[in-house]
Scaffold this motif. Structure first.
Motif, mmCIF file in Angstrom:
data_model
loop_
_atom_site.group_PDB
_atom_site.id
_atom_site.type_symbol
_atom_site.label_atom_id
_atom_site.label_comp_id
_atom_site.label_asym_id
_atom_site.label_seq_id
_atom_site.Cartn_x
_atom_site.Cartn_y
_atom_site.Cartn_z
ATOM 1 N N UNK A 445 -6.992 -5.874 -1.196
ATOM 2 C CA UNK A 445 -6.442 -6.124 -2.595
ATOM 3 C C UNK A 445 -6.191 -4.751 -3.203
ATOM 4 N N UNK A 446 -6.976 -3.580 -2.697
ATOM 5 C CA UNK A 446 -6.667 -2.465 -3.499
ATOM 6 C C UNK A 446 -6.089 -1.411 -2.767
ATOM 7 N N UNK A 447 -5.001 -2.149 -1.729
ATOM 8 C CA UNK A 447 -4.223 -0.956 -0.941
ATOM 9 C C UNK A 447 -2.955 -0.503 -1.994
ATOM 10 N N UNK A 448 -3.184 0.786 -2.486
ATOM 11 C CA UNK A 448 -2.326 1.128 -3.640
ATOM 12 C C UNK A 448 -0.885 1.271 -2.982
ATOM 13 N N UNK A 449 -0.763 1.668 -1.646
ATOM 14 C CA UNK A 449 0.359 1.830 -1.200
ATOM 15 C C UNK A 449 1.306 0.345 -1.158
ATOM 16 N N UNK A 450 0.492 -0.460 -0.751
ATOM 17 C CA UNK A 450 1.362 -1.956 -0.580
ATOM 18 C C UNK A 450 1.465 -2.298 -2.096
ATOM 19 N N UNK A 451 0.596 -2.118 -2.958
ATOM 20 C CA UNK A 451 0.990 -2.570 -4.339
ATOM 21 C C UNK A 451 2.281 -1.744 -4.870
ATOM 22 N N UNK A 452 2.368 -0.456 -4.431
ATOM 23 C CA UNK A 452 3.477 0.288 -5.209
ATOM 24 C C UNK A 452 4.577 -0.176 -4.223
ATOM 25 N N UNK A 453 4.630 -0.480 -3.115
ATOM 26 C CA UNK A 453 5.976 -0.829 -2.339
ATOM 27 C C UNK A 453 6.585 -2.064 -3.016
ATOM 28 N N UNK A 470 2.863 -4.935 -13.430
ATOM 29 C CA UNK A 470 1.481 -5.466 -12.980
ATOM 30 C C UNK A 470 0.990 -4.507 -11.739
ATOM 31 N N UNK A 471 1.940 -4.834 -10.715
ATOM 32 C CA UNK A 471 1.620 -4.277 -9.346
ATOM 33 C C UNK A 471 1.422 -2.726 -9.471
ATOM 34 N N UNK A 472 2.631 -2.358 -10.002
ATOM 35 C CA UNK A 472 2.783 -0.646 -9.942
ATOM 36 C C UNK A 472 1.516 -0.145 -10.955
ATOM 37 N N UNK A 473 1.084 -0.877 -12.187
ATOM 38 C CA UNK A 473 0.229 -0.224 -12.756
ATOM 39 C C UNK A 473 -1.367 -0.440 -12.237
ATOM 40 N N UNK A 474 -1.404 -1.372 -11.568
ATOM 41 C CA UNK A 474 -2.730 -1.616 -10.390
ATOM 42 C C UNK A 474 -2.601 -0.290 -9.587
ATOM 43 N N UNK A 475 -1.577 -0.016 -8.858
ATOM 44 C CA UNK A 475 -1.563 1.211 -7.937
ATOM 45 C C UNK A 475 -1.859 2.284 -8.446
ATOM 46 N N UNK A 476 -1.265 2.461 -9.795
ATOM 47 C CA UNK A 476 -1.593 3.764 -10.446
ATOM 48 C C UNK A 476 -2.833 3.787 -10.922
ATOM 49 N N UNK A 477 -3.633 2.953 -11.211
ATOM 50 C CA UNK A 477 -5.126 3.121 -11.767
ATOM 51 C C UNK A 477 -5.859 3.296 -10.410
ATOM 52 N N UNK A 478 -5.529 2.831 -9.403
ATOM 53 C CA UNK A 478 -6.098 3.131 -8.080
ATOM 54 C C UNK A 478 -5.881 4.613 -7.583
ATOM 55 N N UNK A 479 -4.625 5.045 -7.719
ATOM 56 C CA UNK A 479 -4.361 6.255 -7.130
ATOM 57 C C UNK A 479 -3.395 7.000 -8.182
ATOM 58 N N UNK A 480 -4.064 7.549 -9.505
ATOM 59 C CA UNK A 480 -3.010 8.268 -10.410
ATOM 60 C C UNK A 480 -2.405 9.510 -10.245
ATOM 61 N N UNK A 481 -2.916 9.996 -8.731
ATOM 62 C CA UNK A 481 -2.105 11.248 -8.573
ATOM 63 C C UNK A 481 -1.092 11.207 -7.553
ATOM 64 N N UNK A 482 -0.916 10.185 -7.031
ATOM 65 C CA UNK A 482 0.200 10.089 -5.975
ATOM 66 C C UNK A 482 1.589 10.112 -6.764
ATOM 67 N N UNK A 483 2.378 11.256 -6.201
ATOM 68 C CA UNK A 483 3.801 11.292 -6.757
ATOM 69 C C UNK A 483 4.608 10.080 -6.754
ATOM 70 N N UNK A 484 4.486 9.419 -5.783
ATOM 71 C CA UNK A 484 5.276 8.327 -5.005
ATOM 72 C C UNK A 484 4.936 7.088 -6.425
ATOM 73 N N UNK A 485 3.676 6.991 -6.794
ATOM 74 C CA UNK A 485 3.152 5.802 -7.409
ATOM 75 C C UNK A 485 3.687 6.303 -8.991
ATOM 76 N N UNK A 486 3.642 7.626 -9.354
ATOM 77 C CA UNK A 486 4.013 8.190 -10.641
ATOM 78 C C UNK A 486 5.420 8.002 -10.798
ATOM 79 N N UNK A 487 6.244 7.989 -9.805
ATOM 80 C CA UNK A 487 7.671 7.901 -9.823
ATOM 81 C C UNK A 487 8.010 6.315 -9.890
#
Length: 564
Positions: A445-453, A470-487
């Motif tokens: 459930x906390x796979x940030x790559x899958x949430x972001x994708x 909701x999905x992207x925000x969850x990903x961002x909260x898990x990994x806020x430094x990932x440029x792909x998620x910030x994008x």
């Protein structure tokens, strides 16, 4: 009847991590203990224990020795049981055996030292200190480093109590390990100034005491005296060049400070003092590689091959160097020299990717199939590599078929599922992609790559935007430094009409990672907010770096006027 009870390891230490003698036989330097008579049943049990040790079943040997230790109360049997327990890291058994041993041989310092260490592990501080008092009252000498090792895993209250006891000992005992242990406990509590004074007391007794030198430097660093600490270590390593541990620690500190050339020089000095140490040669090879000193790196990696030390790693790096020099025949030779083991999968996958880059697709697939047969435990890695090779030549459907087959054997492998989802997206199979990503999220459930994708795909298609957010925000909260998620955060905000917030995220993403897709997004939001000139500059700069980029060409065709 009689039996020879063989000596166990008589060096106290920290347990299983230390190099200890095997349970089954002594070294040439050891002497067998005088024979003594045992009852037939006892003799049989002890022989079974020795045979168990010979077959690497020290756990079985321990059980039998502990039983016979209590039944016979023979000092040699009890000693043997104690050291087998300690070798296995069986702390309760070590405590029980050492207490029995000290009861049988009250004048022997060894069991009291062991008992004190184990009592501290179990939080029985008063009993531990009583053992140390008895040890020292009988003329024994406590190795306070071992006491410190036990204290490290204790709570703060216990460590403070030990520190008070050590402080009391320093009034009558002037021992280098005592001062070192006291200083280390003080450092654990942030008392670095006092710790340095105590390390200096230890070093006054033994100037070459490596542990105290390193601990002193660590306290200096903790007090933000970085330059002074480095100068101190430089001086100490020059004073004690025979202390390899000290020299290696200094070299690693230099690497942490990104002083790679200085670290390389330090490893070079060490390698001259210890020419047969393969790990030092490996460090030199890797630093030469990092410093882009290719010829020196090749020399050291080949030296490792000649020494027969870390040969798999050496072959992988020599293959990479040969590949960078476009000597593909030599690179192939080195890749193929890597044996089945922890580095095999990496070597074979890199070999296959090199073959793919040369256009030898079938050879690459064959390499991976052969590797899969050799190491079936790494099948998932080879399956992923096969799908990558096939997708690189636009055989995306075949790549998905390979992943389908891999998932039959490992249906819950999230790497295979995620990769298949991304390939399905390339074929516009959005439903299939979502199904695979949902399965990944069911498993993780906390796979940030899958949430972001999944969230980004919704946002990019301008669909189900609330769910995408909701999905992207969850990903961002898990990994806020990932440029792909910030994008993705910027892109979903743009889709939701929050252009200024979107710009903030997209600028942050672009600063972190100069990527063509991020450049396309940033440029689009800049354009629609009236900053067309900056948008055009970003797009053109990105296109210069990625002249075949479809996403850049598409966005530029939509917004920029056609060139005449």
């Amino acid at each position: 009847m009689t039996v020879l009870i063989l000596n166990g390891c008589t060096t106290l230490g920290s347990g299983k991590s230390e190099q200890v003698q095997q349970v089954d036989q002594p070294t040439e330097q050891e002497e067998t203990v005088a024979t003594r008579s045992f009852e037939g049943d006892t003799l049989f049990e002890l022989l079974l224990a020795e045979f168990a040790g010979k077959r690497n079943r020290a756990d079985v040997a321990l059980g039998k020795y502990l039983k016979q230790a209590h039944e016979t109360r023979d000092p040699q049997v009890v000693e043997r049981a104690t050291f087998i327990a300690r070798y296995l890291g069986a702390h309760q058994a070590t405590l029980d055996a050492s207490m029995l041993w000290s009861e049988i041989e009250p004048q022997n310092p060894a069991p009291r030292e062991l008992a004190a260490i184990e009592l501290i592990r179990f939080g029985k501080l008063d009993e531990a200190m009583a053992q140390i008092d008895l040890l020292m009252a009988n003329g024994g000498r406590m190795n306070f480093e071992y006491l410190l090792q036990a204290a490290r895993s204790s709570n703060q209250e216990t460590r403070q109590a030990i520190l008070l006891k050590l402080t009391e000992y320093t009034k009558t005992i002037n021992d280098d390990k005592l001062w070192y242990a006291k200083g280390s406990l003080e450092a654990m509590s942030g008392m670095h100034e006092q710790a340095i004074k105590d390390y200096d007391r230890a070093l006054k007794i033994t100037p070459s005491y490596g542990s105290a030198i390193l601990a002193r430097a660590q306290s200096m660093i903790a007090m933000n005296q970085h330059d002074e600490a480095m100068k101190y270590l430089a001086k100490q390593t020059s004073l004690w060049p025979e202390n390899k541990r000290l020299g290696v620690a200094y070299a690693r500190y230099l690497m942490q400070q990104n002083q790679l050339v200085a670290a390389q020089q330090q490893f070079y000095r060490l390698s001259r003092n210890f020419p047969l140490d393969g790990d030092l040669v490996l460090s030199l090879a890797l630093l030469s590689w990092e410093n882009k000193q290719t010829e020196e790196a090749k020399q050291y990696f080949n030296q490792l091959l000649d020494m027969g030390h870390r040969t798999d790693e050496a072959n992988i790096y020599l293959a990479r160097i040969a590949r960078s020099e476009e000597d593909f025949e030599l690179a192939s030779l080195h890749f193929q020299q890597v044996t089945a083991g922890p580095h095999y999968a990496l070597a074979r996958i890199q070999y296959a990717l090199m073959q793919e880059e040369q256009g030898n697709i079938e050879a690459a697939l064959q390499t991976l199939d052969q590797a899969m047969a050799t190491m079936p435990a790494e099948k998932s890695k080879f399956t992923l590599a096969k799908s990558e090779v096939l997708n690189s030549v636009n055989r995306t459907a075949d790549a998905i078929a390979v992943l389908d087959q891999g998932l039959q054997d490992a249906p819950e492998d999230t790497n295979l599922l995620y990769t298949r989802a991304m390939l399905k997206e390339q074929l516009d199979d959005f439903a299939g992609m979502e199904e695979d990503l949902r399965q990944v999220l069911d498993l993780q459930p906390n796979n940030s790559a899958a949430l972001n994708a999944l969230g980004y795909t919704f946002a990019d298609r301008n669909q189900r935007l609330n769910e995408a957010w909701e999905l992207i925000e969850r990903a961002y909260n898990l990994n806020p430094s990932d440029p792909a998620i910030i994008d993705s955060m910027g892109w979903i905000k743009y889709r939701m009409g929050e252009t200024q917030v979107a710009l903030d995220f997209l600028r942050k993403a672009y600063e972190a990672f100069d990527d063509q897709e991020i450049a396309a997004h940033l440029g689009e939001v800049l354009w629609v907010t009236g900053q067309q000139k900056e948008a055009a500059i970003i797009w053109r700069n990105a296109l210069d770096k990625n002249p075949e980029s479809k996403i850049l060409k598409e966005v530029m065709d939509r917004f920029l006027p056609p060139t005449p």
